[in-house]
Design an enzyme around this catalytic site. Structure first.
Site, PDB file in Angstrom:
ATOM      1  N   ARG A  82       0.913  -1.423  -0.098  1.00  0.00           N
ATOM      2  CA  ARG A  82      -0.022   0.009   0.045  1.00  0.00           C
ATOM      3  C   ARG A  82       0.604   1.215  -0.281  1.00  0.00           C
ATOM      4  NH1 ARG A  82      -2.512  -3.957   2.755  1.00  0.00           N
ATOM      5  NH2 ARG A  82      -4.509  -4.636   2.247  1.00  0.00           N
ATOM      6  N   HIS A 107      -0.784  -2.392  -4.445  1.00  0.00           N
ATOM      7  CA  HIS A 107      -0.216  -3.369  -5.629  1.00  0.00           C
ATOM      8  C   HIS A 107      -0.315  -2.743  -6.886  1.00  0.00           C
ATOM      9  CE1 HIS A 107       0.600  -6.335  -2.462  1.00  0.00           C
ATOM     10  NE2 HIS A 107      -0.753  -7.023  -2.422  1.00  0.00           N
ATOM     11  N   HIS A 181       3.536 -12.657  -6.010  1.00  0.00           N
ATOM     12  CA  HIS A 181       2.292 -12.866  -4.937  1.00  0.00           C
ATOM     13  C   HIS A 181       1.817 -14.153  -5.028  1.00  0.00           C
ATOM     14  CE1 HIS A 181      -0.803 -11.540  -2.357  1.00  0.00           C
ATOM     15  NE2 HIS A 181      -0.531 -10.230  -2.475  1.00  0.00           N
ATOM     16  N   ASP A 253      -0.594 -10.469   8.420  1.00  0.00           N
ATOM     17  CA  ASP A 253      -0.239  -9.485   6.974  1.00  0.00           C
ATOM     18  C   ASP A 253       0.682  -8.265   7.250  1.00  0.00           C
ATOM     19  OD1 ASP A 253      -0.853  -8.390   4.637  1.00  0.00           O
ATOM     20  OD2 ASP A 253      -3.036  -8.199   4.798  1.00  0.00           O
ATOM     21  N   GLU A 319       5.845 -12.211   0.537  1.00  0.00           N
ATOM     22  CA  GLU A 319       6.375 -11.412  -0.684  1.00  0.00           C
ATOM     23  C   GLU A 319       7.309 -10.389  -0.339  1.00  0.00           C
ATOM     24  OE1 GLU A 319       2.367  -9.290  -1.083  1.00  0.00           O
ATOM     25  OE2 GLU A 319       1.904 -10.795   0.387  1.00  0.00           O
TER      26      GLU A 319
HETATM   27  C1  GLA Z   1      -1.114  -8.415   0.584  1.00  0.00           C
HETATM   28  C2  GLA Z   1      -1.552  -7.298   1.373  1.00  0.00           C
HETATM   29  C3  GLA Z   1      -2.708  -7.904   1.983  1.00  0.00           C
HETATM   30  C4  GLA Z   1      -3.629  -8.236   0.619  1.00  0.00           C
HETATM   31  C5  GLA Z   1      -3.280  -9.187  -0.414  1.00  0.00           C
HETATM   32  C6  GLA Z   1      -3.777  -9.345  -1.355  1.00  0.00           C
HETATM   33  O1  GLA Z   1      -0.370  -9.408   1.236  1.00  0.00           O
HETATM   34  O2  GLA Z   1      -0.739  -7.060   2.485  1.00  0.00           O
HETATM   35  O3  GLA Z   1      -3.315  -6.991   2.794  1.00  0.00           O
HETATM   36  O4  GLA Z   1      -3.865  -6.990  -0.076  1.00  0.00           O
HETATM   37  O5  GLA Z   1      -1.904  -8.678  -0.445  1.00  0.00           O
HETATM   38  O6  GLA Z   1      -5.086  -9.569  -0.968  1.00  0.00           O
END
Ligand code: GLA
Length: 354
Positions: A82, A107, A181, A253, A319
């Site tokens: 983000r 993304h 991803h 996350d 990622e």
């Molecule tokens: C990343 C983001 C998550 C989400 C995924 C896709 O991992 O950090 O919050 O957006 O991608 O769903």
């Protein structure tokens, strides 16, 4: 080296052909990669008895990738994760990005690199099958400055490593943060949730987030929290713990900061072990961060490969990246790319079984 196979995947909505390239080695490892978004579509890996399973989530059809909202397997660009308010300022110039995640840009924006058709070329490096993908992202695409020339090379080695080399140049000052991803389930895609996978992350720190999953700017120790994976723990063992960071994200996350000595060296950032099959994934990277995402947003609405419905936490992602929202955090490692500079990052997914 086995020859790479190429077959038509399908024709895109825009009427262009997308292909599937098969990279395989002597050990039965096979990766099918499409030049649509650079997605890893299938990844066949032996378990401890030599039995193959496909360990990545995805779709059977190109149309699945064209309408995908989960970023299955694809190359993420120009900016992984983000950017707050879809905005940043670079040398006094404010750039406004396409916002596709509430007020944020996620993304790469509405049409990121995972939704572009890349130019593919079969190349080979050190006797291993390799696929080169290139894409020229025009100035102002999704709001990002500069004509950006991006190159991603996937190589499958005889040691069961899938190596991803990223490089890029620009003709204007810009920011860049590329990743892949892929969602893994080492028991096999569709074979239930990933809560029993054991994870080690070689990182003493992470970047805590606010309610919009934007880093607060703090670099925080994982010590004493459910985000401490310095010793192997299953994903499920602490995911429901009473922890503010886990609550904000609905699970894992977050961006971990792998411990490293040199700036550029490849380090072992994370290891994952699936006890049933014995399959192991080790992630090495040159990048300063890794987003460990436990598939919290999967909600059973996606029907993927072979009709499998992907429920919550049916896959996890590692990622490798620069920290989210770096352009708005001058203290984070810089994501700026200037004309004349060469962006280079490498990530290696090494697979084995025990
Ligand atoms: C990343 C983001 C998550 C989400 C995924 C896709 O991992 O950090 O919050 O957006 O991608 O769903």
């Amino acid at each position: 080296m086995k020859a790479m196979k190429k077959r038509l995947f399908a024709t895109t909505c825009e009427g262009e052909d997308a292909f599937l390239y098969t990279l395989s080695n002597q050990n039965g490892v096979q990766a099918d990669i499409t030049n649509y978004g650079g997605a890893i579509v299938n990844l066949l890996l032996p378990d401890r008895a030599g039995k193959l399973a496909d360990v990545v989530l995805g779709y059977d059809t190109l149309a699945g990738y064209e309408t995908d909202k989960a970023y299955f397997g694809g190359i993420i660009g120009r900016f992984a994760n983000r950017i707050a308010h879809g905005r940043f300022t670079l040398h006094g110039v404010t750039c406004t990005l396409s916002r596709n995640n509430g007020d944020n840009s996620l993304h790469g924006g509405a049409i990121g690199f995972n939704k572009r058709l890349w130019t593919a070329k079969e190349i080979s490096s050190n006797g291993a099958p390799a696929l080169e993908l290139t894409y020229l992202s025009p100035d102002a695409e999704e709001g990002y400055p500069g004509n950006l020339s991006a190159r991603v090379v996937y190589t499958l080695t005889p040691q069961n490593e899938l190596k991803i080399d990223y490089s890029a140049t620009t003709d204007k000052n810009t920011v860049l943060n590329l990743t892949n991803h892929s969602y893994f389930n080492l028991a096999g895609q569709g074979e239930g949730d990933i809560l029993g996978h054991g994870v080690t992350i070689h990182a003493r720190h992470f970047t805590p987030v606010n309610a919009n999953l934007i880093p607060t700017g703090e670099i925080r120790s994982v010590k004493g929290t459910p985000l401490d994976f310095s010793r192997m723990a299953t994903i499920g063992s602490r995911i429901s713990a009473d922890d503010q960071q886990l609550k904000l994200a609905g699970g894992y996350d977050h961006n971990w900061i792998p411990d490293r000595e040199g700036d550029r060296a490849l380090v072992l950032a994370a290891e994952v072990h699936e006890p049933g099959s014995g399959r192991v994934l080790e992630v090495f990277t040159s990048q300063p961060g890794v987003q460990f995402y436990s598939g919290n947003f999967l909600d059973g609405t996606i029907r993927g490969k072979q009709g499998n419905v992907y429920q919550r936490r049916y896959g996890f992602c590692l990622e490798t990246q620069h920290y989210p929202d770096s352009p708005n955090h001058p203290d984070f490692p810089s994501t700026e790319l200037q004309p004349g500079q060469h962006y280079r990052e490498t990530t290696v997914f090494r697979f084995s079984a025990r």
